[in-house]
Design a protein around this motif. Structure first.
Motif, mmCIF file in Angstrom:
data_model
loop_
_atom_site.group_PDB
_atom_site.id
_atom_site.type_symbol
_atom_site.label_atom_id
_atom_site.label_comp_id
_atom_site.label_asym_id
_atom_site.label_seq_id
_atom_site.Cartn_x
_atom_site.Cartn_y
_atom_site.Cartn_z
ATOM 1 N N UNK A 102 0.824 -1.208 0.000
ATOM 2 C CA UNK A 102 0.000 0.000 0.000
ATOM 3 C C UNK A 102 0.858 1.260 0.000
ATOM 4 N N UNK A 103 1.975 1.234 0.727
ATOM 5 C CA UNK A 103 2.891 2.382 0.725
ATOM 6 C C UNK A 103 3.504 2.542 -0.666
ATOM 7 N N UNK A 104 3.952 1.446 -1.249
ATOM 8 C CA UNK A 104 4.556 1.500 -2.584
ATOM 9 C C UNK A 104 3.567 2.002 -3.632
ATOM 10 N N UNK A 105 2.283 1.665 -3.451
ATOM 11 C CA UNK A 105 1.236 2.101 -4.388
ATOM 12 C C UNK A 105 0.771 3.534 -4.114
ATOM 13 N N UNK A 106 1.284 4.148 -3.043
ATOM 14 C CA UNK A 106 0.888 5.510 -2.701
ATOM 15 C C UNK A 106 -0.487 5.604 -2.072
ATOM 16 N N UNK A 107 -0.989 4.487 -1.556
ATOM 17 C CA UNK A 107 -2.315 4.476 -0.938
ATOM 18 C C UNK A 107 -2.292 4.937 0.509
ATOM 19 N N UNK A 108 -1.198 4.657 1.221
ATOM 20 C CA UNK A 108 -1.063 5.044 2.616
ATOM 21 C C UNK A 108 0.352 5.564 2.854
ATOM 22 N N UNK A 109 0.536 6.227 3.986
ATOM 23 C CA UNK A 109 1.858 6.747 4.340
ATOM 24 C C UNK A 109 2.696 5.648 5.002
ATOM 25 N N UNK A 110 3.997 5.875 5.114
ATOM 26 C CA UNK A 110 4.860 4.892 5.769
ATOM 27 C C UNK A 110 4.500 4.638 7.234
ATOM 28 N N UNK A 111 3.742 5.532 7.834
ATOM 29 C CA UNK A 111 3.324 5.332 9.225
ATOM 30 C C UNK A 111 2.581 4.012 9.367
ATOM 31 N N UNK A 112 1.731 3.683 8.398
ATOM 32 C CA UNK A 112 0.979 2.417 8.441
ATOM 33 C C UNK A 112 1.914 1.216 8.440
ATOM 34 N N UNK A 113 2.919 1.268 7.599
ATOM 35 C CA UNK A 113 3.871 0.163 7.503
ATOM 36 C C UNK A 113 4.618 -0.016 8.822
#
Length: 134
Positions: free
Chosen positions: A63-74
Motif C-alpha cells: 500500500x505504501x509502494x502504491x501511494x495508498x497510505x503513508x509509511x506510518x501504516x507500515x
C-alpha cells in the motif's frame, strides 16, 4: 497439570535451545515450576499469529509502494501496534494519527510531529520519510 506430564513438544523455543517456565503440580499436589520446550497447540497458534502479522506487514508495504497510505501504516504494523497504541505513544488523538495515514497529509507533517513517530518506531525521520527503507 502434573510436573511429569509437562509437554516437551518441538516448538519455536527448541530452535534456540530455550525453555518456557510453566506451573505444574508435584507428587503432593502442590504447585511448582517446570521447564517446557513447547506444546504443539501453542506452537501452531503462535505460528499462525506470526504468519498473519507478516501478511499484514506485506500488505502495508504494498500500500505504501502504491501511494495508498503513508509509511506510518507500515511501521505501525512492523512494530505490532494498532491505532490506539500508536496514538498513545505519539501523544496525538487517534483521528489525527489516522489522518496522517494519508500520503498527502503525511508529506506536510513538520519535523516535530515526524520525530514523535520516529521515536515511537525507533527509527530516524529520514528512515520514516524514505519509502525505500521499507
Amino acid at each position: 497439570m502434573e510436573k511429569e506430564k509437562v509437554p516437551q513438544d518441538k516448538g519455536n523455543l527448541t530452535q534456540n535451545n530455550l525453555k518456557e517456565l510453566v506451573y505444574a503440580t508435584d507428587e503432593n499436589g502442590n504447585y511448582t515450576t517446570a521447564l517446557s520446550t513447547g506444546w504443539e497447540p501453542k506452537t501452531i497458534a503462535l505460528s499462525n499469529s506470526i504468519e498473519e502479522i507478516n501478511e499484514r506487514i506485506a500488505e502495508a508495504r504494498q500500500q505504501v509502494e502504491n501511494g495508498e497510505v503513508s509509511p506510518i501504516c507500515y511501521f505501525m504494523e512492523v512494530n505490532k501496534m494498532d491505532l490506539t497504541i500508536l496514538s498513545s505513544y505519539v501523544g496525538l488523538w487517534k483521528w489525527r494519527v489516522k489522518r496522517h495515514f494519508k500520503p498527502a497529509v503525511f508529506a506536510k507533517l513538520n519535523d516535530k510531529t515526524l520525530q514523535k513517530y520516529a521515536d515511537a518506531f525507533g527509527i530516524s525521520i529520514a528512515e520514516l520519510k524514505n519509502s525505500k527503507t521499507i
